[in-house]
Design a protein around this motif. Structure first.
Motif, mmCIF file in Angstrom:
data_model
loop_
_atom_site.group_PDB
_atom_site.id
_atom_site.type_symbol
_atom_site.label_atom_id
_atom_site.label_comp_id
_atom_site.label_asym_id
_atom_site.label_seq_id
_atom_site.Cartn_x
_atom_site.Cartn_y
_atom_site.Cartn_z
ATOM 1 N N TYR A 1 22.859 35.633 34.085
ATOM 2 C CA TYR A 1 21.808 36.486 35.137
ATOM 3 C C TYR A 1 21.372 37.770 34.114
ATOM 4 O O TYR A 1 19.819 37.115 34.370
ATOM 5 C CB TYR A 1 22.131 36.777 36.090
ATOM 6 C CG TYR A 1 22.277 36.151 37.006
ATOM 7 C CD1 TYR A 1 22.123 34.469 36.934
ATOM 8 C CD2 TYR A 1 22.301 36.371 38.712
ATOM 9 C CE1 TYR A 1 22.500 34.378 38.501
ATOM 10 C CE2 TYR A 1 23.416 36.084 39.469
ATOM 11 C CZ TYR A 1 23.290 34.315 39.870
ATOM 12 O OH TYR A 1 23.855 33.932 40.457
ATOM 13 N N LYS B 1 17.018 37.146 33.608
ATOM 14 C CA LYS B 1 15.989 37.731 33.476
ATOM 15 C C LYS B 1 15.151 38.247 32.001
ATOM 16 O O LYS B 1 13.753 38.295 31.944
ATOM 17 C CB LYS B 1 15.965 39.457 33.779
ATOM 18 C CG LYS B 1 15.569 39.741 34.270
ATOM 19 C CD LYS B 1 16.256 41.237 35.147
ATOM 20 C CE LYS B 1 14.882 42.551 35.496
ATOM 21 N NZ LYS B 1 16.194 43.733 36.336
ATOM 22 N N ASP B 2 15.863 38.852 30.579
ATOM 23 C CA ASP B 2 15.612 38.851 29.955
ATOM 24 C C ASP B 2 14.803 38.683 28.478
ATOM 25 O O ASP B 2 13.797 39.151 28.450
ATOM 26 C CB ASP B 2 16.389 40.103 29.553
ATOM 27 C CG ASP B 2 16.987 41.131 30.447
ATOM 28 O OD1 ASP B 2 16.063 41.613 31.249
ATOM 29 O OD2 ASP B 2 18.375 41.565 29.866
#
Length: 394
Positions: free
Chosen positions: A213, A217-218
């Motif tokens: 996750y 996201k990054d």
């Protein structure tokens, strides 16, 4: 026409069938099409009706516009209580495909009268197995689009969260490519009192999900639409034993092939790092669905202008649901649109229903497009520049 559309929809609603097993549905559509002056072909489990047009010198038009409707239903036990409820126990048109077919049958009746006035031919595609294995792929592989020189294709999906009779779409990314993802973590079980002798597959699974996750996201640009989520985790046998095996079931959704490949590459790299860290074994199984629905940008702008008299909504964001209409868009420029029912009843719900008056809006729009479209050049207007940009970004 209103009476006919309602009749088509309700008669089809009573006989829902699944996948490619559409015996009554195909028979019904064939019965309605046969009186018309069109070429009918049964193709890859579906039905195609070709309406040829001629110019003023009696020469057949070279180019064709296609419209598509999906035919299959869902394995849902209907609970609407209507007089036209499913007579097939355990099957229901809970996604509006009965309405999609009804619109195309109504269009067929109009084409029988007006095809000679059009500057192009028309191909109506009644497609099987949208809900299961993706019947659109089989239709495209049959060569039917090339046979009839299809240059563009349109399709509608009824959409309950849109206001009644509102039409919604957007250019470029519209509906996602969906890939199923299974991750199997094999550790070593031991009694919780001897936890130091175990390799905790449950804890590793928890850590892996968190790492994935964070990566999603990054490590991708915010402007790139995508999704990586897990909906199920199965681990262990009893409360007082360290889990020796964890199975994670999730979904990867995206709009660019490069994005999907990036995510799966990073999933494998992160899993390999945890294997080395904990001495476990992690297996990754993926299953790819249809490509993403990418609406041709020029076709969208042209259609939006033509439909200025309708309640037309341009969506700000794409949808993460998947749709095999994308298979047609791999072959020719295509535009997929939503048609609002305004009910708020979710798709695939056992109480799904709608007012058939919305189908008249869909028929009117189909006919307007067929009468007024300006055919694009033969080359496909793709999204290759966007793909290059995404590859550079990741």
């Amino acid at each position: 026409m209103k009476k006919k559309v309602k009749e088509y929809r309700r008669e089809l609603h009573r006989i829902p069938e699944l996948g490619f097993e559409l015996y009554k549905t195909r028979a019904y559509i064939l019965e309605k099409l046969r009186p018309y002056r069109c070429e009918i072909a049964e193709v890859a489990g579906g039905i195609c009706a070709y309406f040829p047009s001629e110019d003023e010198n009696g020469r057949k038009r070279e180019k064709t516009v296609a419209l598509r409707a999906d035919m299959d239903a869902l394995p849902v036990m209907e609970q609407t209580g209507t007089s036209y409820s499913s007579v097939h126990e355990g099957a229901m048109h809970a996604c509006g495909h009965d309405g999609h077919m009804a619109m195309l049958l109504a269009v067929a009746g109009e084409l029988d009268r007006i095809i000679h006035t059009l500057s192009h031919n028309v191909l109506l595609i009644f497609q099987p197995a949208e809900e299961t294995t993706g019947g659109a792929g089989a239709i495209c592989e049959s060569g039917i689009l090339q046979k009839y020189a299809v240059k563009r294709i349109y399709g509608f999906h009824l959409w309950p969260t849109l206001q009644k009779n509102t039409v919604g779409s957007r250019a470029n990314e519209f509906m996602a490519k969906s890939s199923e993802l299974d991750i199997i973590i094999e550790g070593k079980s031991a009694h919780c009192a001897s936890a130091d002798q175990a390799v905790d597959a449950l804890a590793i699974g928890y850590e892996l999900v968190g790492e994935l996750y964070r990566m999603e996201k990054d490590e991708l640009p915010l402007s790139e639409y995508r999704l990586l989520k897990f909906g199920k985790m199965d681990s262990g046998t009893v409360r007082n034993a360290i889990s020796g095996k964890t199975v994670l079931e999730g979904s990867v959704r995206c709009f660019r092939e490069a994005t999907g490949e990036f995510l799966f590459r990073r999933i494998a790299e992160i899993a390999a790092a945890l294997e080395e860290k904990y001495g476990c074994r992690i297996s990754i199984v993926r299953s790819d669905g249809h490509p993403a629905v990418i609406n041709d940008a020029e076709l969208f702008e042209e259609t939006k202008a033509l439909l200025s008299d309708y309640d037309f909504l341009t969506f700000d964001e794409p949808f993460m649901q998947a749709e095999d209409f994308s298979c047609y868009q791999q072959a020719v420029p295509g535009l997929y649109l939503f048609l609002g029912t305004g009910t708020g009843i979710p798709l695939h719900n056992n109480k799904f229903d709608f007012d058939e008056d919305v189908l008249l809006t869909g028929v009117d729009i189909y006919l307007k497009l067929l009468k007024e479209v300006r055919l694009l050049p033969d080359q496909r207007i793709g999204n290759r520049q966007a793909d290059v940009a995404i590859k550079a970004a990741i």
